[in-house]
Motif scaffolding. Structure first.
Motif, PDB file in Angstrom:
ATOM      1  N   VAL A 119       0.860  -1.181   0.000  1.00 54.78           N
ATOM      2  CA  VAL A 119       0.000   0.000   0.000  1.00 54.78           C
ATOM      3  C   VAL A 119       0.903   1.240   0.000  1.00 54.78           C
ATOM      4  N   HIS A 120       0.737   2.079  -0.994  1.00 57.28           N
ATOM      5  CA  HIS A 120       1.512   3.318  -1.094  1.00 57.28           C
ATOM      6  C   HIS A 120       0.600   4.507  -0.795  1.00 57.28           C
ATOM      7  N   ILE A 121       1.039   5.356   0.121  1.00 54.06           N
ATOM      8  CA  ILE A 121       0.326   6.603   0.401  1.00 54.06           C
ATOM      9  C   ILE A 121       1.163   7.737  -0.186  1.00 54.06           C
ATOM     10  N   ILE A 122       0.614   8.432  -1.166  1.00 58.63           N
ATOM     11  CA  ILE A 122       1.292   9.583  -1.771  1.00 58.63           C
ATOM     12  C   ILE A 122       0.528  10.826  -1.355  1.00 58.63           C
ATOM     13  N   TYR A 123       1.199  11.729  -0.653  1.00 56.83           N
ATOM     14  CA  TYR A 123       0.502  12.836  -0.008  1.00 56.83           C
ATOM     15  C   TYR A 123       1.225  14.154  -0.266  1.00 56.83           C
ATOM     16  N   ASP A 124       0.497  15.238  -0.058  1.00 59.71           N
ATOM     17  CA  ASP A 124       1.011  16.573  -0.337  1.00 59.71           C
ATOM     18  C   ASP A 124       1.792  17.134   0.848  1.00 59.71           C
ATOM     19  N   LEU A 125       2.813  17.905   0.533  1.00 65.58           N
ATOM     20  CA  LEU A 125       3.679  18.534   1.537  1.00 65.58           C
ATOM     21  C   LEU A 125       2.887  19.325   2.569  1.00 65.58           C
ATOM     22  N   HIS A 126       1.835  20.012   2.123  1.00 66.13           N
ATOM     23  CA  HIS A 126       1.114  20.925   3.001  1.00 66.13           C
ATOM     24  C   HIS A 126      -0.074  20.266   3.709  1.00 66.13           C
ATOM     25  N   GLN A 127      -0.152  18.944   3.628  1.00 69.03           N
ATOM     26  CA  GLN A 127      -1.291  18.260   4.243  1.00 69.03           C
ATOM     27  C   GLN A 127      -0.834  17.180   5.218  1.00 69.03           C
ATOM     28  N   MET A 128       0.102  17.560   6.111  1.00 63.10           N
ATOM     29  CA  MET A 128       0.635  16.586   7.053  1.00 63.10           C
ATOM     30  C   MET A 128      -0.426  16.084   8.037  1.00 63.10           C
ATOM     31  N   ASP A 129      -1.336  16.957   8.449  1.00 65.14           N
ATOM     32  CA  ASP A 129      -2.396  16.515   9.364  1.00 65.14           C
ATOM     33  C   ASP A 129      -3.293  15.489   8.675  1.00 65.14           C
ATOM     34  N   ALA A 130      -3.659  15.780   7.421  1.00 65.21           N
ATOM     35  CA  ALA A 130      -4.494  14.841   6.671  1.00 65.21           C
ATOM     36  C   ALA A 130      -3.750  13.536   6.437  1.00 65.21           C
ATOM     37  N   TYR A 131      -2.439  13.639   6.148  1.00 67.76           N
ATOM     38  CA  TYR A 131      -1.648  12.405   5.960  1.00 67.76           C
ATOM     39  C   TYR A 131      -1.669  11.552   7.215  1.00 67.76           C
ATOM     40  N   ALA A 132      -1.519  12.177   8.377  1.00 70.96           N
ATOM     41  CA  ALA A 132      -1.524  11.421   9.631  1.00 70.96           C
ATOM     42  C   ALA A 132      -2.843  10.653   9.794  1.00 70.96           C
ATOM     43  N   GLN A 133      -3.943  11.292   9.408  1.00 69.09           N
ATOM     44  CA  GLN A 133      -5.251  10.633   9.493  1.00 69.09           C
ATOM     45  C   GLN A 133      -5.351   9.487   8.489  1.00 69.09           C
ATOM     46  N   ILE A 134      -4.842   9.717   7.282  1.00 72.10           N
ATOM     47  CA  ILE A 134      -4.877   8.670   6.256  1.00 72.10           C
ATOM     48  C   ILE A 134      -4.018   7.482   6.685  1.00 72.10           C
ATOM     49  N   HIS A 135      -2.824   7.772   7.186  1.00 72.22           N
ATOM     50  CA  HIS A 135      -1.931   6.708   7.639  1.00 72.22           C
ATOM     51  C   HIS A 135      -2.589   5.882   8.728  1.00 72.22           C
ATOM     52  N   LYS A 136      -3.231   6.548   9.675  1.00 72.87           N
ATOM     53  CA  LYS A 136      -3.912   5.829  10.760  1.00 72.87           C
ATOM     54  C   LYS A 136      -5.065   4.984  10.216  1.00 72.87           C
ATOM     55  N   ALA A 137      -5.828   5.544   9.265  1.00 74.65           N
ATOM     56  CA  ALA A 137      -6.950   4.799   8.688  1.00 74.65           C
ATOM     57  C   ALA A 137      -6.449   3.545   7.974  1.00 74.65           C
ATOM     58  N   VAL A 138      -5.342   3.659   7.248  1.00 80.22           N
ATOM     59  CA  VAL A 138      -4.792   2.513   6.517  1.00 80.22           C
ATOM     60  C   VAL A 138      -4.273   1.455   7.488  1.00 80.22           C
ATOM     61  N   THR A 139      -3.456   1.865   8.457  1.00 78.52           N
ATOM     62  CA  THR A 139      -2.866   0.889   9.385  1.00 78.52           C
ATOM     63  C   THR A 139      -3.942   0.265  10.279  1.00 78.52           C
ATOM     64  N   ASP A 140      -4.919   1.070  10.695  1.00 71.44           N
ATOM     65  CA  ASP A 140      -6.016   0.517  11.503  1.00 71.44           C
ATOM     66  C   ASP A 140      -6.820  -0.487  10.680  1.00 71.44           C
ATOM     67  N   GLY A 141      -6.993  -0.159   9.389  1.00 74.61           N
ATOM     68  CA  GLY A 141      -7.729  -1.078   8.511  1.00 74.61           C
ATOM     69  C   GLY A 141      -7.027  -2.424   8.384  1.00 74.61           C
ATOM     70  N   ILE A 142      -5.711  -2.394   8.278  1.00 74.53           N
ATOM     71  CA  ILE A 142      -4.942  -3.648   8.183  1.00 74.53           C
ATOM     72  C   ILE A 142      -5.041  -4.414   9.497  1.00 74.53           C
ATOM     73  N   LYS A 143      -4.832  -3.709  10.603  1.00 80.33           N
ATOM     74  CA  LYS A 143      -4.851  -4.356  11.919  1.00 80.33           C
ATOM     75  C   LYS A 143      -6.245  -4.885  12.257  1.00 80.33           C
ATOM     76  N   GLY A 144      -7.266  -4.282  11.647  1.00 84.08           N
ATOM     77  CA  GLY A 144      -8.632  -4.715  11.911  1.00 84.08           C
ATOM     78  C   GLY A 144      -8.978  -6.021  11.245  1.00 84.08           C
ATOM     79  N   GLY A 145      -8.037  -6.578  10.502  1.00 86.57           N
ATOM     80  CA  GLY A 145      -8.263  -7.908   9.950  1.00 86.57           C
ATOM     81  C   GLY A 145      -8.758  -7.920   8.534  1.00 86.57           C
ATOM     82  N   ARG A 146      -8.782  -6.726   7.876  1.00 82.07           N
ATOM     83  CA  ARG A 146      -9.272  -6.702   6.492  1.00 82.07           C
ATOM     84  C   ARG A 146      -8.143  -7.079   5.541  1.00 82.07           C
ATOM     85  N   THR A 147      -7.571  -8.256   5.702  1.00 81.29           N
ATOM     86  CA  THR A 147      -6.519  -8.729   4.812  1.00 81.29           C
ATOM     87  C   THR A 147      -6.937 -10.046   4.183  1.00 81.29           C
TER      88      THR A 147
END
Length: 460
Positions: A431-459
């Protein structure tokens, strides 16, 4: 000078306020002390104490990473360094950095300063903060709303830099390599590598025509956009010869070979991306020119990591999650990231967020840069799924369709919480997350959503 000392004291006091903003209100006040100092005393940069030796880093891409790597390496080799690591590369940010380096008697406590300088701010900084070493990573097409064209930025930097600066320049960039022609200079370059081409393959190339005689330029090799070895078949204009050259890259062993003069030296490869290879070469070129030994540099680079806000690779429940920053509005920078991600081995799916997540009064609705960006790099069979996030997701959908990407591969959402439902999370698929320089807060939320999704067993 009375105004200066009033500004110095007032700005020093404001530093405490910035700590409150950061620790209590979770807001960053990086430039605020400098803004206060310049408001009270517009000539603050002329009078503030500064390190005995100053190194500046500017350029369209790579200046933050290069600045941090140089500062880190100098500190690891025993030097005391003042640097604007947190950003703040405009006049107020430089003022804040220098302010932090002096006491109330305006005496600087640091012998060396490593400063990232915004290209557009050159005329407000270089006349007062004159570098002993001036590094320019490259000059490429940037946000058209702010920087117009690289030749326009070239002229600003060229007029602002002093004659005393030793220039450290990218010989593979025919634009920035011409800065301050009468100054002392050291050039670096990467020799032709497997995969380099002889014709520009990007939508954007800012140096197709010879600036001296208007003949069509010929590339011995081109790496991306106008970066490569170029010559004019009519008047003889050509890329300068490099003093430091990358001759080989061993990605399996994680080593890069650099030749300068009669010396052949091998260093740890900090990152596989071409941008970061240039950044590392820039750092080695400066450090060796500065007088640091090869073995000391090797030890420093062995402990060096690209700032995690720029690049991060991790494995979550057996799935590799790779986060890569792309500088939105800058077509060449985004194109290089797309190219890098597309060439990585294995199957992959991508979360793409390179825009503002909300329409902001300080933002622009000019989307022309997405039609100058090579979305075609994402049209690869190994890229099986693309999730586009943001209020302008449909604009990016259109651009992906124009690039030939299958509509069934593309999913759009303006809600970060929906991302896990749109990803497959299959073992063996990155899974690749490509994000904008000026959207670090949004990236943090996206990263958490992705990792939580994996840990939640959706594999699968």
């Amino acid at each position: 000078m009375i105004k200066f000392y009033i500004a110095l004291v007032a700005a020093k006091l404001s530093v405490l306020g910035c700590k409150v903003l950061k620790n209590v209100m979770h807001r960053n006040g990086t430039n605020l002390p400098g803004e206060i100092a310049l408001k009270i005393c517009p000539g603050f940069l002329r009078y503030v104490g500064r390190p005995e030796t100053i190194i500046t880093v500017t350029g369209t891409n790579g200046k933050t990473t290069t600045t941090n790597m140089i500062a880190d390496a100098l500190e690891m080799t025993g030097h005391k360094v003042l640097s604007n690591r947190a950003g703040g590369n405009i006049a107020s940010g430089i003022a804040t950095c220098l302010l932090n380096g002096v006491n109330l008697f305006n005496r600087c406590r640091y012998p060396i300063g490593v400063l990232e300088v915004d290209e557009r701010s050159s005329l407000r900084i270089y006349p007062y903060v004159q570098p002993d070493y001036a590094i320019c990573t490259n000059l490429a097409r940037d946000s058209c709303m702010r920087n117009a064209h690289p030749h326009y930025i070239f002229d600003i930097i060229d007029r602002a830099l002093p004659e005393k600066s030793l220039m450290i320049l990218n010989a593979d960039d025919i634009i920035s390599s011409s800065l301050k022609k009468d100054n002392r200079r050291v050039y670096y370059a990467i020799d032709k590598q497997p995969g380099d081409k002889t014709e520009s393959f990007n939508i954007i190339n800012d140096m197709r025509i010879c600036p001296d005689c208007q003949e069509l330029l010929t590339y011995d090799y081109v790496r991306y956009n106008h970066i490569g070895k170029v010559r004019c078949p009519r008047c003889g204009l050509h890329s300068p010869d490099a003093d430091f050259r990358v001759t080989a890259v061993d990605r399996e062993k994680g080593l890069v070979t650099i030749v300068h003069g009669a010396e052949t030296e091998t260093y740890p490869l900090v990152s596989e991306s071409i941008f970061n290879l240039y950044n590392e070469l820039t750092v080695v070129t400066f450090l060796r020119t500065f007088g640091i030994g090869a073995e000391e540099i090797r030890r420093a680079l062995a402990d060096t990591q690209i700032v995690s806000s720029r690049y991060k690779s991790e494995t979550v429940e057996g799935i590799r999650v790779i986060s890569t920053m792309a500088k939105g509005w800058i077509a060449p920078a985004v194109s290089v990231v797309f190219d890098f991600v597309s060439k990585l081995p294995g199957r992959k799916e991508i979360v793409l967020m390179i825009e503002d997540t909300e329409d902001n009064i300080s933002s622009s609705e000019n989307l022309s840069y997405i039609y100058e960006t090579d979305f075609e790099f994402l049209n690869k069979p190994e890229i099986e799924n693309i999730v586009v996030v943001g209020v302008r997701a449909k604009d990016y959908l259109l651009r992906l369709l124009l690039a030939g990407v299958d509509r069934e591969k593309i999913h759009c959402t303006d809600r970060i919480g929906e991302i896990p439902q749109l990803l497959h999370f299959e073992q063996g698929k990155d899974v690749h997350i490509i994000y904008d320089l000026h959207q670090m807060d949004a990236y943090a939320q996206i990263h958490k959503a992705v990792t939580d999704g994996i840990k939640g067993g959706r594999t699968a």
